[in-house]
Structures are given as structure tokens and as C-alpha cells.
Design a protein around this motif. Structure first.
Motif, PDB file in Angstrom:
ATOM      1  N   VAL A 264       0.929  -1.159  -0.048  1.00 13.29           N
ATOM      2  CA  VAL A 264      -0.055   0.069   0.090  1.00 13.29           C
ATOM      3  C   VAL A 264       0.896   1.180   0.100  1.00 13.29           C
ATOM      4  CG1 VAL A 264      -1.721   1.276   1.483  1.00 13.29           C
ATOM      5  CG2 VAL A 264      -1.749  -0.947   1.160  1.00 13.29           C
ATOM      6  N   THR A 265       1.897   1.321   0.924  1.00  9.51           N
ATOM      7  CA  THR A 265       2.663   2.456   0.945  1.00  9.51           C
ATOM      8  C   THR A 265       3.708   2.439  -0.358  1.00  9.51           C
ATOM      9  OG1 THR A 265       4.187   1.299   2.268  1.00  9.51           O
ATOM     10  CG2 THR A 265       2.627   2.549   3.484  1.00  9.51           C
ATOM     11  N   LEU A 266       4.035   1.381  -0.810  1.00  7.57           N
ATOM     12  CA  LEU A 266       4.962   1.461  -2.033  1.00  7.57           C
ATOM     13  C   LEU A 266       4.334   2.156  -3.030  1.00  7.57           C
ATOM     14  CD1 LEU A 266       7.503   0.989  -3.311  1.00  7.57           C
ATOM     15  CD2 LEU A 266       6.551  -1.292  -3.500  1.00  7.57           C
ATOM     16  N   ILE A 267       2.990   1.551  -3.252  1.00  7.93           N
ATOM     17  CA  ILE A 267       2.405   2.295  -4.723  1.00  7.93           C
ATOM     18  C   ILE A 267       2.133   3.677  -4.372  1.00  7.93           C
ATOM     19  CG2 ILE A 267      -0.110   2.091  -5.484  1.00  7.93           C
ATOM     20  CD1 ILE A 267       0.047  -1.105  -5.047  1.00  7.93           C
ATOM     21  N   ASP A 268       2.095   4.367  -3.308  1.00  5.36           N
ATOM     22  CA  ASP A 268       2.192   5.878  -3.189  1.00  5.36           C
ATOM     23  C   ASP A 268       3.235   6.281  -3.636  1.00  5.36           C
ATOM     24  OD1 ASP A 268      -0.258   5.418  -1.550  1.00  5.36           O
ATOM     25  OD2 ASP A 268       0.557   5.936   0.219  1.00  5.36           O
ATOM     26  N   PHE A 269       4.273   5.686  -3.748  1.00  2.04           N
ATOM     27  CA  PHE A 269       5.508   6.296  -4.343  1.00  2.04           C
ATOM     28  C   PHE A 269       5.725   6.099  -5.871  1.00  2.04           C
ATOM     29  CE2 PHE A 269       6.350   6.376   0.132  1.00  2.04           C
ATOM     30  CZ  PHE A 269       7.202   7.479   0.299  1.00  2.04           C
ATOM     31  N   ALA A 270       5.034   4.986  -6.026  1.00  2.00           N
ATOM     32  CA  ALA A 270       5.222   4.306  -7.874  1.00  2.00           C
ATOM     33  C   ALA A 270       4.043   4.823  -8.510  1.00  2.00           C
ATOM     34  CB  ALA A 270       5.196   2.705  -7.770  1.00  2.00           C
ATOM     35  N   TYR A 271       3.119   5.466  -8.128  1.00  2.00           N
ATOM     36  CA  TYR A 271       1.821   6.019  -8.895  1.00  2.00           C
ATOM     37  C   TYR A 271       2.348   7.215 -10.027  1.00  2.00           C
ATOM     38  CZ  TYR A 271      -3.202   6.558  -9.460  1.00  2.00           C
ATOM     39  OH  TYR A 271      -4.304   6.772 -10.040  1.00  2.00           O
ATOM     40  N   TRP A 272       3.296   7.678  -9.461  1.00  2.00           N
ATOM     41  CA  TRP A 272       3.833   8.583 -10.671  1.00  2.00           C
ATOM     42  C   TRP A 272       5.362   8.310 -10.851  1.00  2.00           C
ATOM     43  CZ3 TRP A 272       0.803  10.080  -6.342  1.00  2.00           C
ATOM     44  CH2 TRP A 272      -0.444  10.635  -6.606  1.00  2.00           C
ATOM     45  N   PRO A 273       5.778   8.817 -12.015  1.00  2.00           N
ATOM     46  CA  PRO A 273       7.333   8.423 -12.096  1.00  2.00           C
ATOM     47  C   PRO A 273       8.012   8.791 -11.189  1.00  2.00           C
ATOM     48  CG  PRO A 273       6.237   9.320 -14.222  1.00  2.00           C
ATOM     49  CD  PRO A 273       5.395   9.542 -13.098  1.00  2.00           C
ATOM     50  N   PRO A 274       9.156   8.062 -10.465  1.00  2.00           N
ATOM     51  CA  PRO A 274       9.794   8.264  -9.482  1.00  2.00           C
ATOM     52  C   PRO A 274      10.782   9.599  -9.665  1.00  2.00           C
ATOM     53  CG  PRO A 274       9.845   5.936 -10.129  1.00  2.00           C
ATOM     54  CD  PRO A 274       9.341   6.640 -11.287  1.00  2.00           C
ATOM     55  N   GLU A 275      11.008  10.178  -8.530  1.00  2.00           N
ATOM     56  CA  GLU A 275      11.920  11.479  -8.430  1.00  2.00           C
ATOM     57  C   GLU A 275      12.716  11.290  -7.133  1.00  2.00           C
ATOM     58  OE1 GLU A 275       9.434  14.671  -8.790  1.00  2.00           O
ATOM     59  OE2 GLU A 275       8.420  14.670  -6.979  1.00  2.00           O
ATOM     60  N   VAL A 276      13.659  12.147  -7.117  1.00  2.00           N
ATOM     61  CA  VAL A 276      14.445  12.544  -5.785  1.00  2.00           C
ATOM     62  C   VAL A 276      13.615  13.445  -4.796  1.00  2.00           C
ATOM     63  CG1 VAL A 276      16.813  13.065  -4.711  1.00  2.00           C
ATOM     64  CG2 VAL A 276      16.489  11.830  -6.953  1.00  2.00           C
ATOM     65  N   TYR A 277      13.342  12.934  -3.593  1.00  2.00           N
ATOM     66  CA  TYR A 277      12.331  13.957  -3.053  1.00  2.00           C
ATOM     67  C   TYR A 277      13.274  15.136  -2.464  1.00  2.00           C
ATOM     68  CZ  TYR A 277      10.105  15.280   1.588  1.00  2.00           C
ATOM     69  OH  TYR A 277       9.407  15.965   2.509  1.00  2.00           O
ATOM     70  N   LYS A 278      12.741  16.314  -2.717  1.00  2.00           N
ATOM     71  CA  LYS A 278      13.568  17.632  -2.692  1.00  2.00           C
ATOM     72  C   LYS A 278      13.678  17.637  -1.214  1.00  2.00           C
ATOM     73  CE  LYS A 278      13.408  22.411  -3.554  1.00  2.00           C
ATOM     74  NZ  LYS A 278      13.631  22.965  -2.132  1.00  2.00           N
ATOM     75  N   GLY A 279      13.030  17.038  -0.388  1.00  2.00           N
ATOM     76  CA  GLY A 279      13.353  17.251   1.339  1.00  2.00           C
ATOM     77  C   GLY A 279      14.523  16.593   1.450  1.00  2.00           C
ATOM     78  N   TRP A 280      14.963  15.351   0.827  1.00  2.00           N
ATOM     79  CA  TRP A 280      16.339  14.767   1.222  1.00  2.00           C
ATOM     80  C   TRP A 280      17.152  15.808   0.779  1.00  2.00           C
ATOM     81  CZ3 TRP A 280      14.562   9.685  -1.582  1.00  2.00           C
ATOM     82  CH2 TRP A 280      13.635   9.133  -0.743  1.00  2.00           C
ATOM     83  N   THR A 281      17.281  16.120  -0.523  1.00  2.00           N
ATOM     84  CA  THR A 281      18.466  17.109  -0.877  1.00  2.00           C
ATOM     85  C   THR A 281      18.560  18.496  -0.331  1.00  2.00           C
ATOM     86  OG1 THR A 281      16.898  18.123  -2.566  1.00  2.00           O
ATOM     87  CG2 THR A 281      18.414  16.314  -3.123  1.00  2.00           C
ATOM     88  N   ASP A 282      17.421  19.043   0.181  1.00  2.00           N
ATOM     89  CA  ASP A 282      17.456  20.092   1.193  1.00  2.00           C
ATOM     90  C   ASP A 282      18.318  19.820   2.591  1.00  2.00           C
ATOM     91  OD1 ASP A 282      16.093  21.586  -0.648  1.00  2.00           O
ATOM     92  OD2 ASP A 282      14.227  21.703   0.283  1.00  2.00           O
ATOM     93  N   LEU A 283      18.215  18.747   3.029  1.00  2.00           N
ATOM     94  CA  LEU A 283      18.786  18.246   4.103  1.00  2.00           C
ATOM     95  C   LEU A 283      20.216  17.738   3.892  1.00  2.00           C
ATOM     96  CD1 LEU A 283      15.533  16.909   5.764  1.00  2.00           C
ATOM     97  CD2 LEU A 283      16.831  18.510   6.679  1.00  2.00           C
ATOM     98  N   GLY A 284      20.599  17.717   2.825  1.00  2.27           N
ATOM     99  CA  GLY A 284      21.929  17.409   2.465  1.00  2.27           C
ATOM    100  C   GLY A 284      22.334  16.006   1.730  1.00  2.27           C
ATOM    101  N   LYS A 285      21.113  15.247   1.646  1.00  5.91           N
ATOM    102  CA  LYS A 285      21.517  14.031   0.895  1.00  5.91           C
ATOM    103  C   LYS A 285      21.991  14.109  -0.515  1.00  5.91           C
ATOM    104  CE  LYS A 285      21.504   9.623   0.580  1.00  5.91           C
ATOM    105  NZ  LYS A 285      22.457   8.506   1.371  1.00  5.91           N
TER     106      LYS A 285
END
Length: 309
Positions: A264-285
Motif C-alpha cells: 500500500v505504501t509502496l504504491i504511493d511512491f510508484a503511482y507517478w514516475p519516481p523522483e528524488v525527494y527535494k526534502g532529502w536534498t535540502d537536508l544534504g543527501k
């Protein structure tokens, strides 16, 4: 005053001061990063000679507010409920502006917790274990009379990953499972957006859990699965599996794992083409690409289907 206040209006600042103390002096204002759905500022005040740190969240996403006009109220209710958690610090509610009549947009004011987000831990095993223990504690909060209830974000029946995945048939099989019968669960109070960017650390220990706007009653597996899919993208399937094992250790008999909720939770992320979450990059990832994220999602899917088979 800190001149970085390029978003916070005088109207909102006046509301903050009045909510904390009419004679409070503003020492600094700083935009906080990590979330992408709202504006968040840390504000340092001086009240009767003592410094107080607060956080103002402004719900400035017009589309989100149209869809959920009670966002500020929702988070206020979740914070009140989360405050019952033993052993995990959560922000304390100070005030909220449900309609935006005072701040210009719906807003919520809360205490600021000590600590910071860690996405590159020196000890991954300890990091994962700490997040799992904190989540198990959250799920012990009484949930019976909380009116907010879980609902999936996406309609799995219309999932189509053919534009980006190497395994569209397997994704279709996962969607068929999710659209089938739901397994029985005892609902818990859940965070609903539990992942590493919402967990604060200080001195190698979890110092708090933030971002409670999605708090509700639902399956504990939703929180576990949501964190696992984030870990699978940030790192790998092994790290996601490690989190599950640690959570099971702390939750004990109160939790019965079912891979259905992972899907259920995985499909939330796969419903649209994947992308790098901006929150991660904002926090230095650094180092993640769209291609890496897509591959991680595919591999995580296959690992879950293997559990089911």
C-alpha cells in the motif's frame, strides 16, 4: 532581527508574538528546510529575559488547502494526541489559525524540539534501531477515540509503471493484491508520514518526531511500510528490512507483520514516475538520481513479492 525573513509576513509575526507573549522580542527568524508542502520557520524569541524557540508552520499550498481546509486543525489535534506518547518528544501545540484569518493562511505554532535530521548516520544499525523504537512507542498511544482515520493516497487499481519500471507486470500483481481484501488489523494511532526526515537526533539518540499533519488512526504497518520504502530509496532493501526487524523487536506481540501494508505504501511512491525527494536534498543527501530511485523501488517491490510468495 534576522533579515532572512523573506516569507514571514508582519501579520503572521504579530500573531506569533501575541500567542507566545505580547511583550516578546524577536531575536531571529530562520526558514527551516526538509518539508516541501508548507512553509516552516524557526523563530527565536526573548520573553522576560529568557529565550524561547518556536516553530511556525504556514500552509501556503493553495491546492492542498482546498482539498483539506482543516489542515491546521488536523495537526493541532494530532499534536495533542501525540503528546501522550511516553519516551518520545513531540512538539507542543501553542496556537493554531484554522482558517488563516489571523495569519493570512492557515497556520500552526508549536514548540521547537532540540536536535536535527540525520540522513548520513555514522552508525546505520543504531540509527535504524532508534527510529524503530521511537515508532513502537508512538503506536502505544491510545487511539480508540481519535476521529481521523487512515485512507490510501492513491488508487492502486489505476497504477501504471510501464513508463519507468523494468517490472510493470510485477507492479500490476502488487496492485491486484492491494485492491483485494484487506487483512484484519487492530488500528493504532499512527504518524502516517514516518520517515528519517521527520525524526530528530541529538547525541546519537532520537530527540523528537515532527510533522504531525497526517496523524490518524490506522494500521501500524502503514507507518512501518512508509518508513521502509523511504529507507529503500535512501539506501537499500537491506536497510528497509533491518528497520522491520527492529520494529518487530520493540513492538512485540502487538504487531503482526503483513506485507500487504508495505505494498500500500509502496504504491504511493510508484503511482507517478519516481523522483528524488527535494526534502532529502535540502537536508544534504547527495548522490541520488531518478534512475537510482526507480531501481530501488523496483528491487524493494520484488523483495516484498518474494515475502508473499
Amino acid at each position: 532581527m534576522n533579515t532572512m525573513n523573506n516569507v514571514l509576513s508582519d501579520q503572521a509575526l504579530e500573531w506569533v508574538i501575541h500567542a507566545v507573549h505580547p511583550e516578546a522580542n524577536v531575536l531571529s527568524i530562520r526558514r527551516l528546510h526538509g518539508g516541501i508542502s508548507s512553509l516552516v520557520h524557526g523563530i527565536l524569541l526573548k520573553v522576560n529575559g529568557e529565550e524561547r524557540s518556536v516553530v511556525l508552520r504556514q500552509f501556503d499550498n493553495a491546492e492542498w488547502v482546498r482539498e483539506q481546509p482543516d489542515l491546521a486543525l488536523h495537526e493541532a489535534e494530532s499534536l495533542r494526541r501525540a503528546s501522550q506518547c511516553v519516551g518520545v518528544q513531540t512538539p507542543k501545540l501553542i496556537a493554531f489559525d484554522e482558517t488563516g484569518s489571523a495569519c493570512g493562511v492557515p497556520a500552526l505554532l508549536m514548540t521547537r524540539l532540540e536536535g536535527s535530521v540525520v540522513l548520513e548516520p555514522p552508525d546505520t544499525v543504531r540509527w535504524v534501531d532508534g527510529m524503530a523504537e521511537a515508532l513502537a512507542r508512538i503506536h502505544k498511544v491510545e487511539a480508540a477515540d481519535y476521529s481521523r482515520t487512515f485512507a490510501p493516497y492513491c488508487d492502486a487499481a489505476s497504477l501504471d509503471t510501464s513508463s519507468w519500471s523494468e517490472y510493470p507486470a510485477q507492479w500490476r500483481a502488487a496492485a491486484d493484491i492491494v485492491t483485494g481484501p484487506r487483512p484484519f488489523v487492530i488500528n493504532r494511532f499512527i504518524h502516517r508520514d514516518y520517515h528519517p526526515a521527520n525524526v530528530l537526533w541529538k547525541g546519537g539518540e532520537v530527540s523528537g518526531v515532527v510533522d504531525w499533519v497526517n496523524g490518524c488512526v490506522g494500521p501500524a504497518g502503514i507507518d512501518v511500510g512508509h518508513c521502509r520504502v523511504n529507507l529503500a530509496q535512501l539506501y537499500d532493501v537491506q536497510t528497509a528490512d533491518q528497520f522491520l526487524s527492529s520494529y518487530q523487536k520493540y513492538a512485540g506481540d502487538s504487531f503482526v507483520y503483513d506485507p500487504y501494508w508495505d505494498l500500500v505504501t509502496l504504491i504511493d511512491f510508484a503511482y507517478w514516475p519516481p523522483e528524488v525527494y527535494k526534502g532529502w536534498t535540502d537536508l544534504g543527501k547527495i548522490g541520488l538520481t531518478t534512475e537510482i530511485v526507480a531501481e530501488c523501488l523496483d528491487q524493494y517491490l520484488l523483495s516484498i513479492l518474494k515475502r508473499i510468495s
